[in-house]
Design an enzyme around this catalytic site. Structure first.
Site: not given
Ligand SMILES: CC(C)(COP(=O)(O)OP(=O)(O)OC[C@H]1O[C@@H](n2cnc3c(N)ncnc32)[C@H](O)[C@@H]1OP(=O)(O)O)[C@@H](O)C(=O)NCCC(=O)NCCS
Length: 117
Positions: A39-41, A73, A85
């Site tokens: 999953i990614a953004v 994982e 998650y």
């Molecule tokens: C993981 C990912 C999909 C999250 O997407 P996102 O759009 O940034 O997520 P959201 O904006 O909905 O935030 C999700 C939560 O993460 C929290 N968060 C953001 N940055 C954070 C950080 N550095 N440390 C801890 N939590 C963090 C947010 O506060 C939010 O929690 P909350 O709702 O309690 O405030 C994105 O960071 C991503 O694409 N990462 C790279 C790919 C990846 O790692 N995928 C997962 C593989 S297992």
């Protein structure tokens, strides 16, 4: 990899904004047990709640298809994904010690699961 999965219980979704790919998830359903493979953004769109919308949509999709459980994982260092998650209702169920290589050594994989309704 996504194309290859298309015929084997594929559960894929892409989120576009103005024809730009903003986020996606892809997963595989094997007899009611789903693995979330990624999953990614897009980096410039992170931290705006899109990941939360994606994971919630993914869980809804699983529940609409009578899935029993979801597994994934995640790297121990990936705290953002873990927060995503945990907030969505996943629980940590196991750890694979030193599973992933890193620039400075190795790190654990955290195994998480979600039991569907
Ligand atoms: C993981 C990912 C999909 C999250 O997407 P996102 O759009 O940034 O997520 P959201 O904006 O909905 O935030 C999700 C939560 O993460 C929290 N968060 C953001 N940055 C954070 C950080 N550095 N440390 C801890 N939590 C963090 C947010 O506060 C939010 O929690 P909350 O709702 O309690 O405030 C994105 O960071 C991503 O694409 N990462 C790279 C790919 C990846 O790692 N995928 C997962 C593989 S297992």
């Amino acid at each position: 990899m996504i194309d290859d999965l298309a015929s084997r219980g594929a559960m894929h979704f892409a989120f576009e904004d103005d024809e730009q790919l903003v986020g996606y998830f892809y997963a595989q359903n094997i007899v009611g047990e789903v693995t979330l493979l990624n999953i990614a953004v897009a980096p410039e769109k992170q931290g705006q709640g899109i990941g939360t919308q994606l994971i919630e949509s993914f869980i809804e999709l699983c529940e609409s298809q009578d899935v029993e459980s979801i597994w994934l994982e995640v790297r121990d260092s990936n705290k953002t994904a873990q927060t995503l998650y945990l907030n969505a209702g996943f629980n940590e169920v196991d750890r694979r010690t030193n599973y992933y290589p890193t620039a400075s050594g190795r790190e654990d994989a955290i195994i998480m699961s979600y039991l569907c309704l």
